[in-house]
Design an enzyme around this catalytic site. Sequence first.
Site, PDB file in Angstrom:
ATOM      1  N   LYS A  22       2.541  29.656  49.857  1.00 50.47           N
ATOM      2  CA  LYS A  22       3.222  28.382  49.613  1.00 50.47           C
ATOM      3  C   LYS A  22       4.649  28.403  50.157  1.00 50.47           C
ATOM      4  O   LYS A  22       5.065  27.493  50.877  1.00 50.47           O
ATOM      5  CB  LYS A  22       3.252  28.104  48.108  1.00 50.47           C
ATOM      6  N   ASN A  23       5.402  29.445  49.806  1.00 51.57           N
ATOM      7  CA  ASN A  23       6.819  29.412  50.166  1.00 51.57           C
ATOM      8  C   ASN A  23       7.066  29.639  51.654  1.00 51.57           C
ATOM      9  O   ASN A  23       8.150  29.324  52.148  1.00 51.57           O
ATOM     10  CB  ASN A  23       7.622  30.386  49.294  1.00 51.57           C
ATOM     11  N   CYS A 117      11.204  22.992  40.361  1.00 50.69           N
ATOM     12  CA  CYS A 117      10.994  23.500  39.009  1.00 50.69           C
ATOM     13  C   CYS A 117      12.339  23.714  38.324  1.00 50.69           C
ATOM     14  O   CYS A 117      13.307  24.122  38.967  1.00 50.69           O
ATOM     15  CB  CYS A 117      10.233  24.828  39.073  1.00 50.69           C
ATOM     16  N   ARG A 122      20.539  25.302  40.179  1.00 54.76           N
ATOM     17  CA  ARG A 122      20.027  25.668  41.511  1.00 54.76           C
ATOM     18  C   ARG A 122      20.971  25.119  42.580  1.00 54.76           C
ATOM     19  O   ARG A 122      20.646  24.172  43.288  1.00 54.76           O
ATOM     20  CB  ARG A 122      18.599  25.137  41.692  1.00 54.76           C
ATOM     21  N   ASP A 125      25.248  25.705  47.578  1.00 52.05           N
ATOM     22  CA  ASP A 125      26.525  25.965  48.255  1.00 52.05           C
ATOM     23  C   ASP A 125      26.379  26.914  49.454  1.00 52.05           C
ATOM     24  O   ASP A 125      27.077  26.769  50.460  1.00 52.05           O
ATOM     25  CB  ASP A 125      27.544  26.533  47.245  1.00 52.05           C
ATOM     26  N   GLN A 126      25.470  27.878  49.375  1.00 51.68           N
ATOM     27  CA  GLN A 126      25.321  28.836  50.487  1.00 51.68           C
ATOM     28  C   GLN A 126      24.693  28.169  51.718  1.00 51.68           C
ATOM     29  O   GLN A 126      25.005  28.517  52.848  1.00 51.68           O
ATOM     30  CB  GLN A 126      24.480  30.044  50.066  1.00 51.68           C
ATOM     31  N   ASP A 306       9.110  35.377  40.751  1.00 52.69           N
ATOM     32  CA  ASP A 306       7.948  34.479  40.691  1.00 52.69           C
ATOM     33  C   ASP A 306       6.717  35.147  40.086  1.00 52.69           C
ATOM     34  O   ASP A 306       5.684  34.506  39.906  1.00 52.69           O
ATOM     35  CB  ASP A 306       7.625  33.931  42.094  1.00 52.69           C
ATOM     36  N   ILE A 328      17.436  36.555  38.540  1.00 48.95           N
ATOM     37  CA  ILE A 328      17.584  35.516  39.576  1.00 48.95           C
ATOM     38  C   ILE A 328      17.887  34.143  38.953  1.00 48.95           C
ATOM     39  O   ILE A 328      18.833  33.470  39.343  1.00 48.95           O
ATOM     40  CB  ILE A 328      16.309  35.401  40.454  1.00 48.95           C
TER      41      ILE A 328
HETATM   42  N1  EPU Z   1      21.898  30.351  44.832  1.00 49.38           N
HETATM   43  C1  EPU Z   1      23.202  29.944  44.850  1.00 49.38           C
HETATM   44  N2  EPU Z   1      23.615  29.158  45.897  1.00 49.38           N
HETATM   45  C2  EPU Z   1      22.786  28.773  46.889  1.00 49.38           C
HETATM   46  C3  EPU Z   1      21.447  29.189  46.870  1.00 49.38           C
HETATM   47  C4  EPU Z   1      21.017  29.980  45.813  1.00 49.38           C
HETATM   48  O1  EPU Z   1      23.974  30.247  43.951  1.00 49.38           O
HETATM   49  O2  EPU Z   1      23.232  28.068  47.795  1.00 49.38           O
HETATM   50  C5  EPU Z   1      21.423  31.212  43.727  1.00 49.38           C
HETATM   51  C6  EPU Z   1      20.337  30.556  42.871  1.00 49.38           C
HETATM   52  O3  EPU Z   1      20.906  29.756  41.870  1.00 49.38           O
HETATM   53  C7  EPU Z   1      19.582  31.763  42.351  1.00 49.38           C
HETATM   54  C8  EPU Z   1      19.690  32.774  43.499  1.00 49.38           C
HETATM   55  O4  EPU Z   1      20.785  32.340  44.300  1.00 49.38           O
HETATM   56  O5  EPU Z   1      20.243  32.273  41.239  1.00 49.38           O
HETATM   57  C9  EPU Z   1      18.459  32.888  44.375  1.00 49.38           C
HETATM   58  O6  EPU Z   1      18.061  31.598  44.835  1.00 49.38           O
HETATM   59  P1  EPU Z   1      17.269  31.396  46.197  1.00 49.38           P
HETATM   60  O7  EPU Z   1      18.069  30.521  47.072  1.00 49.38           O
HETATM   61  O8  EPU Z   1      16.817  32.722  46.717  1.00 49.38           O
HETATM   62  O9  EPU Z   1      16.001  30.574  45.684  1.00 49.38           O
HETATM   63  P2  EPU Z   1      15.311  29.330  46.376  1.00 49.38           P
HETATM   64  O10 EPU Z   1      15.338  29.484  47.853  1.00 49.38           O
HETATM   65  O11 EPU Z   1      15.801  28.068  45.781  1.00 49.38           O
HETATM   66  C10 EPU Z   1      12.965  30.467  46.533  1.00 49.38           C
HETATM   67  C11 EPU Z   1      11.577  30.130  46.082  1.00 49.38           C
HETATM   68  C12 EPU Z   1      11.477  30.306  44.570  1.00 49.38           C
HETATM   69  C13 EPU Z   1      11.861  31.735  44.203  1.00 49.38           C
HETATM   70  C14 EPU Z   1      13.254  32.094  44.770  1.00 49.38           C
HETATM   71  C15 EPU Z   1      13.639  33.530  44.550  1.00 49.38           C
HETATM   72  C16 EPU Z   1      10.920  28.460  47.695  1.00 49.38           C
HETATM   73  C17 EPU Z   1      10.608  27.038  47.980  1.00 49.38           C
HETATM   74  N3  EPU Z   1      11.284  28.751  46.442  1.00 49.38           N
HETATM   75  O12 EPU Z   1      13.815  29.545  45.875  1.00 49.38           O
HETATM   76  O13 EPU Z   1      10.118  30.103  44.273  1.00 49.38           O
HETATM   77  O14 EPU Z   1      11.896  31.878  42.799  1.00 49.38           O
HETATM   78  O15 EPU Z   1      13.267  31.815  46.187  1.00 49.38           O
HETATM   79  O16 EPU Z   1      12.702  34.375  45.132  1.00 49.38           O
HETATM   80  O17 EPU Z   1      10.808  29.314  48.557  1.00 49.38           O
HETATM   81  C18 EPU Z   1       8.265  29.497  42.984  1.00 49.38           C
HETATM   82  O18 EPU Z   1       7.574  29.670  44.006  1.00 49.38           O
HETATM   83  O19 EPU Z   1       7.756  29.335  41.853  1.00 49.38           O
HETATM   84  C19 EPU Z   1       9.715  29.490  43.105  1.00 49.38           C
HETATM   85  C20 EPU Z   1      10.514  29.018  42.167  1.00 49.38           C
END
Ligand code: EPU
Length: 419
Positions: A22-23, A117, A122, A125-126, A306, A328
């Site tokens: 999925k991701n 979710c 979430r 900023d990055q 996850d 996380i």
């Molecule tokens: N974060 C920041 N700033 C940012 C981006 C992230 O502070 O700009 C923080 C988040 O708040 C979190 C950490 O960094 O504490 C990690 O976030 P990440 O950006 O890695 O997560 P994501 O890209 O939003 C993806 C998956 C999630 C999975 C996470 C961690 C997708 C669509 N989603 O989310 O998947 O939990 O990586 O591995 O790829 C799921 O599939 O159920 C799911 C939630």
Amino acid sequence: MEKLVITGGTPLKGEVTISGAKNAAVAILPATLLINGVCKLENLPHISDVKIYCQILEKLGAKITWDGPNEITIDTRNISTTEAPLEATSKFRASYYIIGALLGRKGSVTVGMPGGCKLGARPIDQHIKGFEALGATVEVNQGKIIANVKHLKGNSIYMDITSVGATINIMLASVLADGTTIIDNAAKEPHIVDVANFLNTMGADIRGAGTDTIKINGKKELHGNSTYSIVPDQIEAGTFMVAAVASKGDILLKNCITKHLESITAKIIEVGGSVEDYGDSIRVFCNQRPSKANIKTLPYPGFPTDMQSQMGVVLAIADGTSIINESIWESRFQYTEELNKMGAHITSQGKTAFFEGVEELTGAPVYASDLRAGAALIVAGIAAKGKTEIYNLEYIDRGYENIEEKFRNLGANIERIVE
Ligand code: EPU
């Protein structure tokens, strides 16, 4: 309203084929926007997030043909607008990849603020920091993200936090930028490597995906004209592995990359399960009550967040007290209240939960609070004595293809009922 009704207590036995990730899929679909051409995707999981993404791409001007349940041909030569539909994009998280892709291809984009979710804060900023470093202006206004640039220019970007989404998004934006982009402290998840492999197959020049440093040499155009098969889903595989242990079953998982499952395999062995690794398939079996274990979720190659809730089910019925530390997300223990309705003894405080193992769970009506919580409740229902009813299936359908059919084929007594 739909619900899953499970009569538990049967050990799962047999073979299951793992679907595409999925991701990876929800990043590769928007990545096609970078291609001035046609490409074909195979092993695309048939899940609701993919269907919604295809509809969004069609609204942007892509032409999509379904060649089979898991295969599409996608023509992105004529992207007619850079304004993505607001309602659809604000419903799920991965819509943020449209920003990187359209900034790269068109220099302009408007999307709804991404939803997804509810796992706590979430921020993005990055992502924004990365786009700005490449020369774009980014404005967040009235629930929309609006980004513009004349032409993106490569730069060196050090990520303050290891972020899957920001790593992929900056990679997307820099593929067609002038010059070289270097992303340091990049995330290393298997789906990041898969997105890079897809883009390289389509003509990009990305090196180092899967390590801390990714180097992208900008190209004038991506030609497409190739076929790409999406990587097997690490988390779907992990969910079935854990279900084998929780139900005291014996499952052979086919179409998986066992290297991606190492941290999950290690925990399964620690709790007393057995694993036979065949490289592209894996057998998991267990014929005893699991023993306790402590888990801390971490970015890849650590134990994935996850998989935390699914593994939580095993710890809920383990012999002894286990601790999970979720590093996380702020709020990923909502499922523990549902497991407690099934007889578990779990207390959570902030990002830590204590699992005082019970002999067995008993069926109850329970509600999925997010995708992986929903998967955990299915595993719990299969392991429990009696009847479990699971509601909020829309979360589960976002990320698992034919989930009840796959579990039914392994001997689970599970059916979907429309009320
Ligand atoms: N974060 C920041 N700033 C940012 C981006 C992230 O502070 O700009 C923080 C988040 O708040 C979190 C950490 O960094 O504490 C990690 O976030 P990440 O950006 O890695 O997560 P994501 O890209 O939003 C993806 C998956 C999630 C999975 C996470 C961690 C997708 C669509 N989603 O989310 O998947 O939990 O990586 O591995 O790829 C799921 O599939 O159920 C799911 C939630």
